[in-house]
Design a protein around this motif. Structure first.
Motif, PDB file in Angstrom:
ATOM      1  N   THR A  72       0.756  -1.175  -0.025  1.00 41.49           N
ATOM      2  CA  THR A  72      -0.167  -0.075  -0.179  1.00 41.49           C
ATOM      3  C   THR A  72       1.175   1.065   0.233  1.00 41.49           C
ATOM      4  O   THR A  72       1.833   0.924   0.933  1.00 41.49           O
ATOM      5  N   LYS A  77      -4.368   2.346  -0.202  1.00 43.72           N
ATOM      6  CA  LYS A  77      -4.812   2.839  -1.606  1.00 43.72           C
ATOM      7  C   LYS A  77      -3.223   1.429  -2.134  1.00 43.72           C
ATOM      8  O   LYS A  77      -2.189   1.744  -1.633  1.00 43.72           O
ATOM      9  N   HIS A 102      -8.198   0.231  -0.416  1.00 39.81           N
ATOM     10  CA  HIS A 102      -8.240   1.001   0.682  1.00 39.81           C
ATOM     11  C   HIS A 102      -7.990   0.568   1.720  1.00 39.81           C
ATOM     12  O   HIS A 102      -9.026   0.398   3.027  1.00 39.81           O
TER      13      HIS A 102
END
Length: 121
Positions: A72, A77, A102
């Motif tokens: 991430t 995200k 997310h």
């Protein structure tokens, strides 16, 4: 001369043991990087892959275990996904679903691993 060689061997073994103990004392135990809250988010978001839906002729139970590696960014995200499976269609579908996630609670730029288990009856 013999005592000198014995002393040298003893000092080498002692230094090897010392460096081994130092190396083990400075290692962190493996920490679970994916929290329970993140697992719940993945479970609630992730949909059963349509690729795995059985045809009407097939009546056998199939188990599919897929390991998914992902990272991430600082906003949470998912910016990299890799599903480990031989089925190309399943791989694409899982990676597509994960790329839209997310996950704010995860560290950035760390590879996280999740194992997905699918059972078709």
């Amino acid at each position: 001369m013999k005592t000198h060689i014995t002393l040298l061997k003893f000092s080498l073994i002692l230094s090897l043991l010392f460096t081994t103990f130092v190396a083990f004392s400075h290692t962190d135990p493996s920490k679970k990087t994916v929290t329970e809250e993140t697992e719940k988010t993945i479970r609630s978001y992730f949909k059963f892959p349509q690729v795995l839906l059985p045809s009407y002729e097939t009546k056998s139970v199939q188990l599919n275990k897929i390991e998914v590696l992902f990272t991430t960014d600082k906003t949470g995200k998912v910016n990299f996904v890799m599903a480990k499976t031989l089925n190309k269609e399943l791989k694409q579908e899982i990676e597509k679903q994960f790329s839209n996630l997310h996950l704010n609670k995860l560290k950035q730029n760390v590879v996280h691993s999740v194992t997905l288990n699918f059972k078709t009856l």
